[in-house]
Design a protein around this motif. Sequence first.
Motif, PDB file in Angstrom:
ATOM      1  N   ARG A 185       0.845  -1.203   0.000  1.00  0.00           N
ATOM      2  CA  ARG A 185       0.000   0.000   0.000  1.00  0.00           C
ATOM      3  C   ARG A 185       0.878   1.251   0.000  1.00  0.00           C
ATOM      4  O   ARG A 185       0.635   2.204  -0.747  1.00  0.00           O
ATOM      5  N   SER A 186       1.922   1.221   0.820  1.00  0.00           N
ATOM      6  CA  SER A 186       2.868   2.343   0.814  1.00  0.00           C
ATOM      7  C   SER A 186       3.593   2.410  -0.521  1.00  0.00           C
ATOM      8  O   SER A 186       3.844   3.489  -1.061  1.00  0.00           O
ATOM      9  N   ALA A 187       3.929   1.236  -1.020  1.00  0.00           N
ATOM     10  CA  ALA A 187       4.697   1.182  -2.267  1.00  0.00           C
ATOM     11  C   ALA A 187       3.919   1.820  -3.417  1.00  0.00           C
ATOM     12  O   ALA A 187       4.480   2.505  -4.264  1.00  0.00           O
ATOM     13  N   LYS A 188       2.617   1.617  -3.412  1.00  0.00           N
ATOM     14  CA  LYS A 188       1.802   2.183  -4.480  1.00  0.00           C
ATOM     15  C   LYS A 188       1.844   3.718  -4.419  1.00  0.00           C
ATOM     16  O   LYS A 188       2.017   4.386  -5.440  1.00  0.00           O
ATOM     17  N   HIS A 189       1.724   4.244  -3.216  1.00  0.00           N
ATOM     18  CA  HIS A 189       1.845   5.700  -3.046  1.00  0.00           C
ATOM     19  C   HIS A 189       3.189   6.189  -3.561  1.00  0.00           C
ATOM     20  O   HIS A 189       3.265   7.201  -4.268  1.00  0.00           O
ATOM     21  N   ALA A 190       4.214   5.459  -3.192  1.00  0.00           N
ATOM     22  CA  ALA A 190       5.559   5.872  -3.585  1.00  0.00           C
ATOM     23  C   ALA A 190       5.687   5.902  -5.109  1.00  0.00           C
ATOM     24  O   ALA A 190       6.294   6.816  -5.680  1.00  0.00           O
ATOM     25  N   VAL A 191       5.101   4.900  -5.756  1.00  0.00           N
ATOM     26  CA  VAL A 191       5.180   4.825  -7.219  1.00  0.00           C
ATOM     27  C   VAL A 191       4.449   6.016  -7.843  1.00  0.00           C
ATOM     28  O   VAL A 191       4.953   6.644  -8.781  1.00  0.00           O
ATOM     29  N   VAL A 192       3.294   6.319  -7.301  1.00  0.00           N
ATOM     30  CA  VAL A 192       2.536   7.466  -7.831  1.00  0.00           C
ATOM     31  C   VAL A 192       3.334   8.755  -7.644  1.00  0.00           C
ATOM     32  O   VAL A 192       3.466   9.568  -8.567  1.00  0.00           O
ATOM     33  N   GLU A 193       3.909   8.899  -6.475  1.00  0.00           N
ATOM     34  CA  GLU A 193       4.710  10.101  -6.221  1.00  0.00           C
ATOM     35  C   GLU A 193       5.919  10.164  -7.146  1.00  0.00           C
ATOM     36  O   GLU A 193       6.283  11.228  -7.643  1.00  0.00           O
ATOM     37  N   ALA A 194       6.508   9.017  -7.364  1.00  0.00           N
ATOM     38  CA  ALA A 194       7.659   8.978  -8.275  1.00  0.00           C
ATOM     39  C   ALA A 194       7.240   9.404  -9.681  1.00  0.00           C
ATOM     40  O   ALA A 194       7.912  10.201 -10.343  1.00  0.00           O
ATOM     41  N   ARG A 195       6.116   8.890 -10.123  1.00  0.00           N
ATOM     42  CA  ARG A 195       5.602   9.278 -11.448  1.00  0.00           C
ATOM     43  C   ARG A 195       5.365  10.785 -11.509  1.00  0.00           C
ATOM     44  O   ARG A 195       5.702  11.425 -12.500  1.00  0.00           O
ATOM     45  N   ASN A 196       4.783  11.317 -10.425  1.00  0.00           N
ATOM     46  CA  ASN A 196       4.534  12.761 -10.373  1.00  0.00           C
ATOM     47  C   ASN A 196       5.834  13.544 -10.483  1.00  0.00           C
ATOM     48  O   ASN A 196       5.860  14.669 -10.970  1.00  0.00           O
ATOM     49  N   ALA A 197       6.901  12.916 -10.023  1.00  0.00           N
ATOM     50  CA  ALA A 197       8.202  13.574 -10.087  1.00  0.00           C
ATOM     51  C   ALA A 197       8.933  13.231 -11.383  1.00  0.00           C
ATOM     52  O   ALA A 197      10.117  13.513 -11.545  1.00  0.00           O
ATOM     53  N   GLY A 198       8.225  12.560 -12.303  1.00  0.00           N
ATOM     54  CA  GLY A 198       8.823  12.263 -13.603  1.00  0.00           C
ATOM     55  C   GLY A 198       9.664  10.998 -13.644  1.00  0.00           C
ATOM     56  O   GLY A 198      10.352  10.723 -14.617  1.00  0.00           O
ATOM     57  N   ILE A 199       9.600  10.205 -12.589  1.00  0.00           N
ATOM     58  CA  ILE A 199      10.376   8.946 -12.583  1.00  0.00           C
ATOM     59  C   ILE A 199       9.485   7.807 -13.057  1.00  0.00           C
ATOM     60  O   ILE A 199       8.339   7.666 -12.615  1.00  0.00           O
ATOM     61  N   LYS A 200       9.990   7.003 -13.976  1.00  0.00           N
ATOM     62  CA  LYS A 200       9.196   5.899 -14.507  1.00  0.00           C
ATOM     63  C   LYS A 200       9.270   4.705 -13.559  1.00  0.00           C
ATOM     64  O   LYS A 200      10.076   3.789 -13.729  1.00  0.00           O
ATOM     65  N   ALA A 201       8.423   4.770 -12.545  1.00  0.00           N
ATOM     66  CA  ALA A 201       8.401   3.703 -11.550  1.00  0.00           C
ATOM     67  C   ALA A 201       7.157   2.832 -11.754  1.00  0.00           C
ATOM     68  O   ALA A 201       6.156   3.287 -12.316  1.00  0.00           O
ATOM     69  N   GLY A 202       7.253   1.601 -11.324  1.00  0.00           N
ATOM     70  CA  GLY A 202       6.108   0.683 -11.406  1.00  0.00           C
ATOM     71  C   GLY A 202       6.103  -0.249 -10.205  1.00  0.00           C
ATOM     72  O   GLY A 202       7.123  -0.406  -9.519  1.00  0.00           O
ATOM     73  N   LEU A 203       4.954  -0.840  -9.962  1.00  0.00           N
ATOM     74  CA  LEU A 203       4.824  -1.721  -8.794  1.00  0.00           C
ATOM     75  C   LEU A 203       4.450  -3.141  -9.219  1.00  0.00           C
ATOM     76  O   LEU A 203       3.565  -3.333 -10.047  1.00  0.00           O
ATOM     77  N   ILE A 204       5.124  -4.070  -8.651  1.00  0.00           N
ATOM     78  CA  ILE A 204       4.701  -5.474  -8.772  1.00  0.00           C
ATOM     79  C   ILE A 204       4.214  -5.895  -7.395  1.00  0.00           C
ATOM     80  O   ILE A 204       4.980  -5.915  -6.432  1.00  0.00           O
ATOM     81  N   ARG A 205       2.932  -6.233  -7.338  1.00  0.00           N
ATOM     82  CA  ARG A 205       2.356  -6.596  -6.041  1.00  0.00           C
ATOM     83  C   ARG A 205       1.786  -8.016  -6.126  1.00  0.00           C
ATOM     84  O   ARG A 205       0.682  -8.240  -6.616  1.00  0.00           O
TER      85      ARG A 205
END
Lengths: 67, 269, 378
Positions: C286-306
């Motif tokens: 759940r935290s990881a998903k937030h982090a990924v969204v925030e990373a995307r907002n910062a222009g980082i191409k992040a993704g989550l495998i859950r």
Amino acid sequence: MAKAEKIEIIEKWCKGCEICVEFCPTGAIEMRDFKVAIKDLEKCTACMQCELRCPDFAIIVYKKEKE
Amino acid sequence: MSYDYAKYLRKGKLPHIWCAGCSYGIVLKSLIRAIDSLQWDKNDVAIVSGIGCASRLPGYVDFNTLHTTHGRSIAFATGLKLANPKLNVLAMGGDGDMTAIGGNHFIHACRRNLDITIFVFNNNIYGMTGAQYSPTTPKGAWATTSPYGMAENNFNITDLAIGAGATYVARTTAYHVAHCEKTMKEAFLHKGTSVVEIINSCPTGFGRKNKFKTPASMLMWMKDNAVNIEKAKNMSPEELAGKFIIGVLHKVERPEYLETYDATVGLKK
Amino acid sequence: MAKKVEFMMGNHAVAEGALYAGCRFFGGYPITPSTEVAERMAERLPQVGGRFIQMEDEIAAMASVIGASIGGVKALTATSGPGLSLKQENLGYAMLCEIPVVAVDVMRGGPSTGMPTGPSQSDIMCAKWGTHGDHPVIAVTPASVQEQFEETVRAFNLAEKYRCPVIVLTDAIIGQMMEQIEIPEPGELEVIERPKPTCKPEEYLPFDLDKDFVPLAAFGSGYRYHITGLHHNSDGFPTNDPVLHTKNTKRLIERINKNYDDIVKVEEFMIDDAEVLVFAIGVTARSAKHAVVEARNAGIKAGLIRPLTIWPFPEKHLDKILSKNKIKGIVVPEMNLGQMTLEVQRVARGRCEVEGLYSLMLDPILPAEILEKIRRFV
Ligand SMILES: Cc1ncc(C[n+]2csc(CCOP(=O)(O)OP(=O)(O)O)c2C)c(N)n1
Ligand code: SF4
Ligand code: SF4
Ligand code: SF4
Ligand SMILES: [Mg+2]
């Protein structure tokens, strides 16, 4: 007079524990090469001690039909 | 032939794994005759065992048979009975299985009074693992782990069962074949948890090193030292010294667990 | 029709999911933070014709559910770390004897009595390797109260379909929290019923070594057979033959492995063009998903495998992404000292950097902490 028609010994199941022989009141059976064997069928009174106490289902006594 | 066991023995499984002269084979025969005398449908009988020589028994008989983990037969049997109360459930095992590793399940089953039957095959030793002492090894007796003689006190299994609340508690022996059969039958018919201690002999592990020369002499020891409870009532403590009592030691009626549970929770069927 | 929406505790959702799946027996032993599963089952089972029992310990609890399942009833047990340790021998029994049961482990800090009320994810390896010997394991990992319900249903389905125990591996936070949940209508979620054998009783081979699957006959149903925890032949009787032992062990493991696509469920979030991955389960995801969204907002191409299935390990999923995308690194946040990370590293085979983010601090790992790790890869 023998009371037993036949004593069947299932040799492959007999483990030679001697329980039947020690419980036989008449000496009708004996040990031979570590297995039970019939010594004297005539002596057998068909008391069933051997059959009842054999842990290995290896000795069965058939009573004579009533004459 | 006084009795034909073939109807209840699984085909092709003999000879069984037990040693020459092990009394378990004799008790197996009493068990078959007891169940036969009840005329139960084989499909309605479940035998659940733990681990040990005694616990190999279910493999030889044509019922629903469950060979579980060491000491746990009663716990498996409890779940099975609750899932299908129509089954006649027997939980069985050796003295080690039932009173050492399985001791907790044993006492709690006695306390609950679920309608299952428990047989403890007491040969005073851990047979299967090669003669280590068990909770019932007599003081001073030899075992591979008591090479200087057993130093611990031992359990009286029937006292344990009575103390824990079992509603039928009896003792019999492998020697007393007819008594054994009759006691088993009564235990099966008793409503509630019934416990039968069956005195057995392990000639390989216990007998040889504890001054029993032959398997038959171990059976004769049972004959010479067992006193029927009726007879024991008229005997003095001195006369009873060194002897043990066989027969029904305790029998009371108490509400059975499953009936009580179903009624208490208002189980919707 | 309006959905039935409730505010429910995670542990209660497990119980409700089990009932939905047709579970009619619970055998348990109280332990924080899992006890509410037992409490709910004690109350609810009789209402639907089922039975509850509190056994004398977790060993007995595990044994009782296996016994009940052999009696033909779907069965559940629930525990936490110390209890999971006690259940292990009988879990192995259920694996070898192919008995469907579901065991819930609400993870708390260990080893030993550890941190009874402290959330943790430190039983991941215990769920896989806790019982001895070579064996298959299925473990599912819900991350919300909704999933507590749905994944428990799925756990029962997998148990029945593959004739094996299934572990619901959840944690003290997901188990204890209250959250809104939409209760599925009857029939909305698939519920797999146990098939009955159709052959003649005398032809029944309960453990047919040459077949993938044989229906498990209930004791009392007219199929009399033998079950043993000794290695056994197709007919259920013990064998010492190492060839058969090998064959059966492989068969049981293969049964799970070759149905990977059916068993392994993974949520993939924003991975199409991802260059940095986060691999997380349960509350940490759940935290990881937030982090990924925030990373995307910062222009980082992040993704989550859950993973919603952690065992068998979702290696095909991970492998596919690693061979498709140019991954710079994988962050593995977990509330332990690096259990899942080892597996991710194994699958990554040096193709990218794998960095664990470990915590024993009892609070969830924060999105900001995960984001910081993500940033290190860009
Ligand atoms: C958990 C576990 N611990 C130990 C063993 C090893 N073990 C097998 S049988 C046995 C003792 C059996 O003694 P008892 O229950 O008296 O049965 P017997 O062999 O005398 O009939 C032991 C310790 C085991 N199988 N499992
Ligand atoms: S039936 Fe009796 S007399 Fe005959 S052999 Fe057996 S024990 Fe001996
Ligand atoms: S009692 Fe049975 S096994 Fe023992 S010697 Fe006699 S026949 Fe053989
Ligand atoms: S070791 Fe003892 S208990 Fe086990 S089979 Fe041999 S004689 Fe019987
Ligand atoms: Mg013993």
